[in-house]
Scaffold this motif. Structure first.
Motif, PDB file in Angstrom:
ATOM      1  N   SER A   1       0.801  -1.210   0.000  1.00 32.46           N
ATOM      2  CA  SER A   1       0.000   0.000   0.000  1.00 32.46           C
ATOM      3  C   SER A   1       0.847   1.279   0.000  1.00 32.46           C
ATOM      4  O   SER A   1       0.576   2.185  -0.780  1.00 32.46           O
ATOM      5  N   PRO A   2       1.893   1.419   0.811  1.00 32.56           N
ATOM      6  CA  PRO A   2       2.708   2.644   0.772  1.00 32.56           C
ATOM      7  C   PRO A   2       3.438   2.821  -0.573  1.00 32.56           C
ATOM      8  O   PRO A   2       3.568   3.935  -1.063  1.00 32.56           O
ATOM      9  N   VAL A   3       3.875   1.760  -1.208  1.00 36.68           N
ATOM     10  CA  VAL A   3       4.591   1.870  -2.484  1.00 36.68           C
ATOM     11  C   VAL A   3       3.640   2.379  -3.566  1.00 36.68           C
ATOM     12  O   VAL A   3       3.969   3.285  -4.329  1.00 36.68           O
ATOM     13  N   ILE A   4       2.447   1.824  -3.636  1.00 31.94           N
ATOM     14  CA  ILE A   4       1.465   2.277  -4.618  1.00 31.94           C
ATOM     15  C   ILE A   4       1.071   3.723  -4.340  1.00 31.94           C
ATOM     16  O   ILE A   4       0.917   4.532  -5.260  1.00 31.94           O
ATOM     17  N   GLY A   5       0.936   4.096  -3.105  1.00 31.84           N
ATOM     18  CA  GLY A   5       0.604   5.477  -2.739  1.00 31.84           C
ATOM     19  C   GLY A   5       1.667   6.459  -3.199  1.00 31.84           C
ATOM     20  O   GLY A   5       1.358   7.535  -3.723  1.00 31.84           O
TER      21      GLY A   5
ATOM     22  N   ILE B   1       3.838   6.039  -5.707  1.00 29.60           N
ATOM     23  CA  ILE B   1       3.805   6.088  -7.174  1.00 29.60           C
ATOM     24  C   ILE B   1       2.659   6.986  -7.654  1.00 29.60           C
ATOM     25  O   ILE B   1       2.827   7.803  -8.557  1.00 29.60           O
ATOM     26  N   LEU B   2       1.503   6.850  -7.061  1.00 33.69           N
ATOM     27  CA  LEU B   2       0.361   7.688  -7.439  1.00 33.69           C
ATOM     28  C   LEU B   2       0.618   9.165  -7.140  1.00 33.69           C
ATOM     29  O   LEU B   2       0.257  10.043  -7.938  1.00 33.69           O
ATOM     30  N   MET B   3       1.215   9.465  -6.014  1.00 36.03           N
ATOM     31  CA  MET B   3       1.514  10.863  -5.671  1.00 36.03           C
ATOM     32  C   MET B   3       2.511  11.470  -6.655  1.00 36.03           C
ATOM     33  O   MET B   3       2.358  12.619  -7.071  1.00 36.03           O
ATOM     34  N   VAL B   4       3.536  10.709  -7.052  1.00 41.04           N
ATOM     35  CA  VAL B   4       4.514  11.209  -8.030  1.00 41.04           C
ATOM     36  C   VAL B   4       3.829  11.449  -9.378  1.00 41.04           C
ATOM     37  O   VAL B   4       4.051  12.475 -10.035  1.00 41.04           O
ATOM     38  N   ALA B   5       2.970  10.544  -9.809  1.00 42.96           N
ATOM     39  CA  ALA B   5       2.270  10.693 -11.084  1.00 42.96           C
ATOM     40  C   ALA B   5       1.367  11.922 -11.072  1.00 42.96           C
ATOM     41  O   ALA B   5       1.337  12.699 -12.034  1.00 42.96           O
ATOM     42  N   ILE B   6       0.646  12.127  -9.993  1.00 41.76           N
ATOM     43  CA  ILE B   6      -0.235  13.295  -9.877  1.00 41.76           C
ATOM     44  C   ILE B   6       0.579  14.582  -9.899  1.00 41.76           C
ATOM     45  O   ILE B   6       0.210  15.564 -10.553  1.00 41.76           O
ATOM     46  N   THR B   7       1.722  14.599  -9.221  1.00 41.41           N
ATOM     47  CA  THR B   7       2.585  15.782  -9.203  1.00 41.41           C
ATOM     48  C   THR B   7       3.106  16.107 -10.602  1.00 41.41           C
ATOM     49  O   THR B   7       3.118  17.267 -11.019  1.00 41.41           O
ATOM     50  N   VAL B   8       3.529  15.109 -11.346  1.00 41.19           N
ATOM     51  CA  VAL B   8       4.046  15.329 -12.700  1.00 41.19           C
ATOM     52  C   VAL B   8       2.941  15.865 -13.617  1.00 41.19           C
ATOM     53  O   VAL B   8       3.157  16.807 -14.392  1.00 41.19           O
ATOM     54  N   ILE B   9       1.764  15.309 -13.532  1.00 42.29           N
ATOM     55  CA  ILE B   9       0.645  15.764 -14.377  1.00 42.29           C
ATOM     56  C   ILE B   9       0.267  17.204 -14.029  1.00 42.29           C
ATOM     57  O   ILE B   9       0.069  18.030 -14.925  1.00 42.29           O
ATOM     58  N   LEU B  10       0.183  17.533 -12.770  1.00 38.02           N
ATOM     59  CA  LEU B  10      -0.140  18.898 -12.362  1.00 38.02           C
ATOM     60  C   LEU B  10       0.936  19.877 -12.822  1.00 38.02           C
ATOM     61  O   LEU B  10       0.622  20.981 -13.289  1.00 38.02           O
ATOM     62  N   ALA B  11       2.198  19.500 -12.707  1.00 36.99           N
ATOM     63  CA  ALA B  11       3.288  20.381 -13.153  1.00 36.99           C
ATOM     64  C   ALA B  11       3.199  20.635 -14.655  1.00 36.99           C
ATOM     65  O   ALA B  11       3.415  21.754 -15.123  1.00 36.99           O
TER      66      ALA B  11
END
Length: 166
Positions: free
Chosen positions: A14-18, A20-30
């Motif tokens: 669960s922490p690893v998937i979390g 990865i999702l946070m990094v993906a969201i940050t890249v898309i927002l940037a």
């Protein structure tokens, strides 16, 4: 067999998937924010006008050749976004060089008809422009181009083109 010990380690997924999702969201927002900050979103929607132009050629009384360019239909175009090139030479510009063009000045082309239908803010169907050679020669095969310049950028598009036929 102890089933409890087989399933004790499942909390680490669960922490690893979390993360990865946070990094993906940050890249898309940037990427989205960067596009709007740099103004790239405005340029994507800027399209050249869909206008049609007709071209007529002839020789004036003094022996100088001229071209008559008429807006035949389609969208109206702001005068300050249009320029005309004849044989690669700027013959008319709706902004800074308009006065020099109209009075003759040092320009290679002058107003042939004495009136200018493009002497207003927006060029619409039926408006015409007469350009007569003054220092440069128009010869058969020269390209005459009506060029649209996008406001606020360096984007250009040829929206009318013809070949001199005298």
């Amino acid at each position: 067999m102890k089933l409890k010990t087989l399933f004790e380690d499942d909390g680490a997924v669960s922490p690893v998937i979390g993360v990865i999702l946070m990094v993906a969201i940050t890249v898309i927002l940037a990427a989205v924010i960067g596009t709007f900050v740099l103004g790239l979103g405005d340029q994507v929607s800027e399209a050249s006008p869909n206008s049609q132009f007709g071209f007529g050629y002839g020789t004036a009384e003094g022996g100088s050749d001229y071209v008559n360019i008429t807006h035949d239909g389609g969208e109206g175009v702001n005068t300050d976004q249009i320029s005309v090139q004849i044989g690669g030479t700027l013959a008319w510009n709706g902004t800074s060089e308009y006065t020099e063009y109209k009075t003759g000045g040092d320009n290679d082309f002058v107003n042939a008809g004495g009136t200018n239908g493009w002497d207003k803010e927006k060029i619409t169907a039926g408006d015409s422009l007469d350009i007569q050679e003054n220092g440069a020669d128009m010869t058969d095969g020269d390209s005459v181009k009506v060029i649209w310049n996008a406001p606020g950028s360096d984007k250009t598009a040829v929206i009318g083109e013809s070949e001199v036929s005298l």
